[in-house]
Design a protein around this motif. Structure first.
Motif, PDB file in Angstrom:
ATOM      1  N   UNK A 107       0.882  -1.280   0.127  1.00 27.91           N
ATOM      2  CA  UNK A 107      -0.062   0.174  -0.055  1.00 27.91           C
ATOM      3  C   UNK A 107       0.794   1.395   0.022  1.00 27.91           C
ATOM      4  N   UNK A 108       2.196   1.275   0.117  1.00 30.64           N
ATOM      5  CA  UNK A 108       2.733   2.613   0.197  1.00 30.64           C
ATOM      6  C   UNK A 108       3.334   3.007  -0.849  1.00 30.64           C
ATOM      7  N   UNK A 109       2.960   4.320  -1.242  1.00 32.46           N
ATOM      8  CA  UNK A 109       3.284   5.209  -2.183  1.00 32.46           C
ATOM      9  C   UNK A 109       3.983   6.486  -1.832  1.00 32.46           C
ATOM     10  N   UNK A 110       4.269   7.266  -2.518  1.00 35.85           N
ATOM     11  CA  UNK A 110       4.970   8.608  -2.106  1.00 35.85           C
ATOM     12  C   UNK A 110       4.385   9.708  -2.892  1.00 35.85           C
ATOM     13  N   UNK A 111       4.304  10.904  -2.160  1.00 39.23           N
ATOM     14  CA  UNK A 111       3.859  12.178  -2.477  1.00 39.23           C
ATOM     15  C   UNK A 111       4.778  13.226  -2.557  1.00 39.23           C
ATOM     16  N   UNK A 112       4.844  14.151  -3.363  1.00 39.69           N
ATOM     17  CA  UNK A 112       5.582  15.244  -3.248  1.00 39.69           C
ATOM     18  C   UNK A 112       4.536  16.420  -2.903  1.00 39.69           C
ATOM     19  N   UNK A 113       4.766  17.328  -1.678  1.00 39.90           N
ATOM     20  CA  UNK A 113       4.098  18.230  -1.250  1.00 39.90           C
ATOM     21  C   UNK A 113       4.680  19.587  -1.088  1.00 39.90           C
ATOM     22  N   UNK A 114       4.049  20.362  -1.786  1.00 36.38           N
ATOM     23  CA  UNK A 114       4.383  21.783  -1.896  1.00 36.38           C
ATOM     24  C   UNK A 114       3.764  22.636  -1.216  1.00 36.38           C
ATOM     25  N   UNK A 115       4.330  23.270  -0.093  1.00 36.54           N
ATOM     26  CA  UNK A 115       3.377  24.013   0.830  1.00 36.54           C
ATOM     27  C   UNK A 115       3.587  25.592   0.672  1.00 36.54           C
ATOM     28  N   UNK A 116       2.809  26.519   0.574  1.00 39.97           N
ATOM     29  CA  UNK A 116       3.046  27.763   0.415  1.00 39.97           C
ATOM     30  C   UNK A 116       2.319  28.579   1.813  1.00 39.97           C
ATOM     31  N   UNK A 117       3.324  29.216   2.571  1.00 42.56           N
ATOM     32  CA  UNK A 117       2.692  29.837   3.916  1.00 42.56           C
ATOM     33  C   UNK A 117       3.100  31.361   3.863  1.00 42.56           C
TER      34      UNK A 117
END
Length: 614
Positions: free
Chosen positions: A402-412
């Motif tokens: 079940x394990x996949x990978x995400x790239x997360x871009x956060x703007x604060x």
């Protein structure tokens, strides 16, 4: 006349005196007998009151009521068994009460060792040795009845138990009443140590010594065949000999289903139906699960996970996780084997033991009698199983599937930026544009959450609310790396997600329920999705494979969980596919029926499992 009347009156008075003396003697005898019965045969006393050993070999403790062999006569009177007097050995000087059974009388048979390993949960069984008299009950190998066939060799306690194949009571075994799905607790003492199941009435009793509950039940009810629920050995009580008969093999398989690796490899190719004792037919792997009380959220989760081939195959073979000490792992494996077993006595399974392990492991976060969310339960179960069976390299069959990978871009916003990063993510890049700070990081995932569009607030001209519909690829754009998702917690931020690695099994859940300060709302939007050939590269950008690897982005649906009813109430049901014939089944607790693939998409999907095409 007066003389005759005086003589008659004197005789009556003498007879009255004699009668009073006889009544008082009878009363004293009955009181003595009743006191002995209360001392040893009160079934409400805990088992620690009784000790399976009549006396230690090195002396000191003589159990009252057994001196003089009176216990033997009582047992023979109640049991109605004809025994050879020459085979009974009564050693009154040592305090042994003369055990029942040929095994205790010195006949050959199997030599059993009292120092065998611990129970299923890793507990070490203790035994009452000479001078140890702490009232500890031996978990499995209690002193054989009376101790006549016991001896000490090299510091180890050895017992001789005769093994027979010609037990006259085998025809009393009633398979209709046998149910091994519930917890193995004695029905009298409520202890889980050394529990036997009566194969005549199906009840559980502790021990098989002279003063044990199983032994008492065999005398009072006339039920003579018992199976040890851990060792799987069958005994005849009160005689005490072991039964080795091939006709009991089906009971052994129901108590502890077994699979070898060849059977596991062929399990998806099996198209044969099995028949239960009541004449009903069922498909192995497609059996109903009992709803103990508001536990349908557990049932649909289990039914869905049973379609994940590597996960199922791993738990079908106990050797894969025999090193693990977690009761949850072993209960999940036992439930998996029962669901896929082709020789069950009934076409249903009760996940009672698994639910007890879930309650204990989750500290009653998920419990019997309280409805919960299957998405939360799925997430908790997968993470807990992984933590229990993972290797030193943090690898397990859970992550493999079940394990996949995400790239997360956060703007604060700069003003909302915390003093230091709270989640501990690895920051790959950091850039500044005006008052906005941009951070990029990668994180693993086990399931992806999809946001549904809000339902319409107003009714149409027909005074009805139109149920909106949305395509799966529209809500999947959340993970294309460009669509912005605003989050409020832990602080206001704009998020962009992109899938960088796809798992072999993809779990999706639609966020149907929203909770505010007053009540919970349910979004009734229908999601249109394909049951086969879901091509993700048409919806989201995917990374190019490395080297000679092939991009696998096409998925087939194997399980779909839906919710019916009002938010916070209602019930759950699952649609699952059987691979051997590619037939879809609708499963709701004990109800299992075939359905059309078109019906799967006409429901309010809540959680789905997709399998990657090879």
């Amino acid at each position: 006349m007066e003389a005759e009347s005086l003589i008659r009156r004197r005789e009556d008075e003498e007879e009255g005196i004699d009668g009073d003396e006889k009544d008082s003697k009878r009363q004293r005898v009955e009181e003595g007998a009743s006191s002995q019965v209360l001392e040893f045969e009160n079934p409400l006393l805990t088992l620690s009151k009784y000790d399976d050993e009549d006396e230690d070999e090195n002396g000191g403790r003589v159990v009252e009521g057994e001196k003089g062999g009176g216990k033997d006569d009582g047992v023979n009177g109640r049991g109605g068994e004809v025994e050879n007097v020459n085979e009974r050995i009564v050693d009154e000087e040592n305090g042994h009460g003369g055990g029942l059974g040929d095994g205790a009388n010195g006949h050959g048979g199997v030599v059993e060792n009292d120092d065998e390993g611990g129970g299923e949960n890793g507990e070490e069984e203790e035994e009452v040795m000479a001078g140890g008299g702490g009232g500890v009950v031996d978990e499995e190998e209690e002193e054989e009845e009376g101790g006549g066939g016991a001896e000490r060799v090299g510091g180890r306690h050895i017992r001789h138990v005769e093994v027979r194949r010609d037990c006259p009571y085998l025809d009393t075994v009633n398979r209709q009443v046998l149910d091994f799905d519930f917890e193995k607790f004695c029905s009298v003492s409520l202890s889980n140590l050394n529990v036997y199941a009566c194969l005549v009435c199906g009840k559980y009793f502790q021990g098989r010594g002279h003063k044990s509950h199983a032994y008492t039940h065999s005398l009072e009810a006339g039920h003579h065949v018992y199976i040890n629920l851990r060792k799987e050995k069958v005994y005849c009580l009160p005689d005490g000999y072991e039964i080795n008969d091939p006709s009991l093999d089906d009971i052994h398989h129901v108590l502890n289903p077994r699979f070898n690796r060849e059977q596991v490899e062929q399990i998806d190719k099996n198209k044969l139906w099995s028949r239960a004792l009541d004449g009903s037919d069922y498909l192995p792997g497609m059996v109903g699960l009992n709803n103990i009380k508001d536990t349908d959220f557990v049932n649909v989760t289990i039914q869905s996970l049973m379609r994940v081939t590597p996960l199922r195959n791993f738990f079908l073979i106990p050797e894969n996780y025999q090193h693990c000490k977690s009761p949850l792992v072993h209960r999940f494996g036992e439930l998996t084997r029962k669901i896929w077993h082709a020789r069950n006595f009934k076409g249903q399974v009760s996940p009672h033991e698994f639910l007890q392990a879930v309650m204990k492991a989750s500290k009653k976060r998920f419990r019997i009698g309280a409805q919960s969310d299957p998405v939360e339960f799925m997430s908790w179960l997968l993470n807990t199983l992984h933590a229990d069976i993972r290797t030193k390299k943090n690898y397990s069959v859970i992550y493999q599937c079940f394990q996949g990978e995400l790239e997360v871009v956060k703007e604060i916003q700069r003003k909302a930026l915390p003093a230091k990063e709270e989640n501990g993510e690895d920051i790959d890049a950091e850039s500044e544009k005006g008052n906005i700070i941009r951070e990029a990081s990668k994180m693993p995932f086990l399931m992806l959450g999809l946001d549904l569009p809000p339902p319409p607030l107003f009714k149409d001209v027909m005074e009805k609310n139109i149920i909106p519909q949305v395509q799966l690829f529209n809500i999947f754009k959340k993970f294309d790396g460009e669509t912005v998702t605003e989050v409020m917690r832990p602080h206001i931020a704009r998020m962009r997600y992109r899938v960088t690695r796809l798992p072999p099994y993809l779990i999706l859940h639609m966020r149907r329920f929203t909770k505010n300060n007053f009540f919970m709302e349910k979004n009734p939007t229908l999601v249109n999705f394909p049951a086969k050939n879901l091509e993700l590269k048409d919806y989201i950008p995917l990374p190019t494979p490395k080297g000679n690897e092939k991009l696998r982005s096409k998925y087939d649906l194997i399980a779909n969980i839906v919710h019916d009813g009002k938010p916070g109430e209602g019930s759950y049901r699952a649609f699952v596919q059987r691979k051997s014939e590619e037939q879809w089944y609708e499963m709701q607790d004990l109800h299992v029926s075939e359905t059309l693939p078109q019906m799967v998409a006409l429901s309010e999907a809540y959680m789905q499992i997709y399998e990657q095409q090879q």
